[in-house]
Design a protein around this motif. Structure first.
Motif, PDB file in Angstrom:
ATOM      1  N   UNK A 339       2.524  52.262 -10.393  1.00 52.52           N
ATOM      2  CA  UNK A 339       3.991  52.355 -10.308  1.00 52.52           C
ATOM      3  C   UNK A 339       4.610  51.641 -11.509  1.00 52.52           C
ATOM      4  N   UNK A 342      10.208  49.019  -9.589  1.00 57.65           N
ATOM      5  CA  UNK A 342      10.045  48.124  -8.465  1.00 57.65           C
ATOM      6  C   UNK A 342      10.323  48.926  -7.210  1.00 57.65           C
TER       7      UNK A 342
ATOM      8  N   UNK B  20      12.369  42.095 -11.615  1.00 61.30           N
ATOM      9  CA  UNK B  20      11.633  42.155 -10.352  1.00 61.30           C
ATOM     10  C   UNK B  20      10.332  42.922 -10.528  1.00 61.30           C
ATOM     11  N   UNK B  21      10.362  43.966 -11.370  1.00 63.56           N
ATOM     12  CA  UNK B  21       9.167  44.784 -11.583  1.00 63.56           C
ATOM     13  C   UNK B  21       8.014  44.000 -12.206  1.00 63.56           C
ATOM     14  N   UNK B  23       6.861  41.476 -11.102  1.00 60.73           N
ATOM     15  CA  UNK B  23       6.072  40.910 -10.014  1.00 60.73           C
ATOM     16  C   UNK B  23       5.665  41.946  -8.988  1.00 60.73           C
ATOM     17  N   UNK B  24       5.763  43.230  -9.352  1.00 63.70           N
ATOM     18  CA  UNK B  24       5.613  44.275  -8.339  1.00 63.70           C
ATOM     19  C   UNK B  24       4.201  44.802  -8.187  1.00 63.70           C
ATOM     20  N   UNK B  25       3.289  44.355  -9.023  1.00 65.20           N
ATOM     21  CA  UNK B  25       1.936  44.888  -8.942  1.00 65.20           C
ATOM     22  C   UNK B  25       1.742  46.139  -9.780  1.00 65.20           C
ATOM     23  N   UNK B  26       2.774  46.575 -10.486  1.00 62.40           N
ATOM     24  CA  UNK B  26       2.662  47.789 -11.290  1.00 62.40           C
ATOM     25  C   UNK B  26       2.421  47.488 -12.759  1.00 62.40           C
ATOM     26  N   UNK B  27       2.860  48.436 -13.598  1.00 61.01           N
ATOM     27  CA  UNK B  27       2.579  48.370 -15.035  1.00 61.01           C
ATOM     28  C   UNK B  27       3.114  47.118 -15.710  1.00 61.01           C
ATOM     29  N   UNK B  29       3.771  44.177 -14.500  1.00 60.83           N
ATOM     30  CA  UNK B  29       3.025  42.977 -14.128  1.00 60.83           C
ATOM     31  C   UNK B  29       1.687  42.939 -14.853  1.00 60.83           C
ATOM     32  N   UNK B 142       4.773  35.933  -8.734  1.00 57.72           N
ATOM     33  CA  UNK B 142       5.774  36.562  -7.871  1.00 57.72           C
ATOM     34  C   UNK B 142       7.127  36.446  -8.564  1.00 57.72           C
ATOM     35  N   UNK B 143       7.946  37.479  -8.393  1.00 55.40           N
ATOM     36  CA  UNK B 143       9.316  37.417  -8.897  1.00 55.40           C
ATOM     37  C   UNK B 143      10.253  37.582  -7.700  1.00 55.40           C
TER      38      UNK B 143
END
Lengths: 348, 348
Positions: A339, A342, B20-21, B23-27, B29, B142-143
């Motif tokens: 992804x 967010x 926020x992104x 910390x989202x686990x995506x690209x 981060x 984390x964000x």
């Protein structure tokens, strides 16, 4: 501690809310630690009461991990930030093949958090640790001024012990490996969203939050040749498989029809505009094993409530290195990326 | 990493602030971790890139500790939240007599933090870890949404290795022990307050922030019979001595004249209405040793810049168990309790 749900050990009449002084290093902090935390987490190591806990010597390699938990709201169907902070770190240790042994706890509390809310969370952590058999060995408490935090954030770090000759990790993934998901995906994300947005679905969707240490331990005890394990958290299955593809320089071929997702989760995702493949779980993992060990792996997973819908979702391929290829029900191949934006902030 | 102060590896033009992104686990981060954190913290263990780091087997007992850092402001004379997050946890391990080896890092970043600020903090952590010789083995990011954090909070947990037959702790304090403070107290608290309140004193007072691992290691290497060690953080000398008194069921008798405090710190405390005995330090500790080892202990401490003003401040007594007795310059005995209210929120 065996008697949970006892009343708050800090008199709520005197201290209905957490004050800045509860984090100041003075009398109130001393009381909070001694009356509340030691009561809920009681064990010999924590009772040493020194700056650092002294742990017995361990033979073999150690696993070490950390996660902070900022989930909002603090309580949700199927769990709360306290149990999540224990199970999440236990799961990270389990994914390295380690037996979880000790965790540390760092609280960052916002001034004004209800004392009783803190007590519920602390009890939940103590209960979760007891259930899993890990000791909360050391901790720290900070209080930040109102408006500069959000109720409570919890960090846990964990130490586990690795059996000899364990070799689990993305670098051990082989072409041809089966890709197994340990249970139905996406319930955690939907459970959080339902509370946060106040959406009621036809049935209550509870989080899949669960510790995975028993399931993993059983796979290892059975002598299975597990190549890689990873729990599905932020970014969901899509992110984990992309990480596997990049680290192993192989392709991940997934059959969309084979991915276990409950119909109510599919429906909720449609309403909310989410992709189940990107939804966070808190009690699910991906397992890469050689094809000849698939049946045994599935049988062991399905022995546990948290593994009942374990399914083979695809296999590792030589073509498309670094990529995740999803075969849709119509037989079309589609590339699945991580992804970018967010989707669901603060789900863990 | 050897080249500090290089420009931010995430293009600030594209991402001036943390989203926020991140910390989202995506690209995003994935980029933040790979381009920024791995660059600043580079070591073989961190590069394993799995959910949990695998650490080599260690002979002997381990020490395990954690602390969260919520200091405000993030940068202050003599340090910043990044170096503090490394040195603080290193010091907690040292206080158990352990050799610090690994730390974990958990970032809780508020959406909107300047990317360049994050980079300065991360560089400072990398530099501090290198200076001390600990490896940042594992981490988490984390964000949280804007308005629900405060720039950045950092948790570190640490693992150290204990030499055989080490017995350091409040339970080992003996009557007659000398109580030594490793250096002048109170500068950290005043340094923070001066920035926070915009107060300029006649001279700039810099924080005493420093890692204490070398000083402690030298004391242990010399074969000194250290009974107890504790670093002075929140609540200052008053809190530490009260904890010692309660845990050891002995009295702590202190000579106010002997407590090393710089005159500019005394003056600043008078202006601000603070008691130097309650002021936080970040690079000072209390050492309890038998009287016949005092000279050697002081000599070793004074070999290090962080121990130059090491002084005997008092002794452990049989009378007044559980209490701290301060002899004032007028010869009057005064009981010193733990602070009750909040003197200095968020100094660490």
């Amino acid at each position: 501690m065996n008697d949970f749900n006892v009343s708050c050990p800090i008199p709520v009449k005197d201290y209905p809310y957490v004050l800045l002084s509860h984090g100041s290093g003075g009398k109130l902090m001393y009381q909070l630690i001694n009356k509340m935390f030691l009561k809920a987490f009681e064990n010999d190591i924590l009772l040493q009461g020194h700056d650092a806990a002294v742990l017995p010597a361990e033979a073999g390699e150690l696993a070490f991990t950390t996660d902070s938990y900022v989930v909002h709201p603090l309580f949700f169907p199927g769990g709360d930030i306290g149990s999540m902070a224990v199970y999440g770190t236990v799961n990270d240790l389990s994914m390295a093949g380690a037996r979880p042994k000790y965790i540390s706890v760092g609280f960052i509390i916002e001034e004004g958090l209800a004392m009783d809310t803190l007590w519920r969370i602390v009890q939940s952590m103590g209960q979760a640790a007891q259930r899993v058999g890990v000791q909360i060995a050391t901790g720290d408490t900070k209080v930040v001024d109102k408006g500069h935090g959000d109720g409570i954030f919890i960090n846990t770090a964990g130490i586990g012990v690795l059996p000899a000759n364990q070799a689990i990790g993305p670098g051990h993934i082989q072409s041809g490996d089966a890709i197994i998901v340990s249970g139905d995906i996406g319930r955690h994300g939907i459970a959080i969203m339902s509370v946060r947005q106040g959406i009621a679905f036809e049935t209550e969707i509870t989080s899949d939050l669960a510790p995975l240490h028993r399931l993993v331990q059983s796979l290892l005890d059975a002598g299975l040749n597990i190549h890689c394990l990873r729990d599905l958290t932020r970014g969901g299955l899509a992110t984990t498989l992309n990480e596997f593809a990049r680290s192993s320089h192989r392709g991940m071929k997934i059959d969309e029809n084979a991915v276990p997702v409950r119909q109510d989760v599919v429906n909720a995702c449609e309403i909310l505009g989410f992709d189940p493949l990107q939804m966070a779980c808190e009690g699910r993992c991906v397992i890469c094993v050689p094809q000849d060990q698939v049946e045994q792996t599935l049988a062991i997973c399905r022995d546990f409530p948290e593994g009942q819908s374990a399914s083979v979702v695809g296999r590792v391929i030589d073509s498309a290195p670094g990529q995740v290829v999803l075969q849709t029900p119509l037989g079309v191949d589609r590339l699945i990326d991580m992804p970018t934006g967010e989707q669901l902030p603060r789900i863990c």
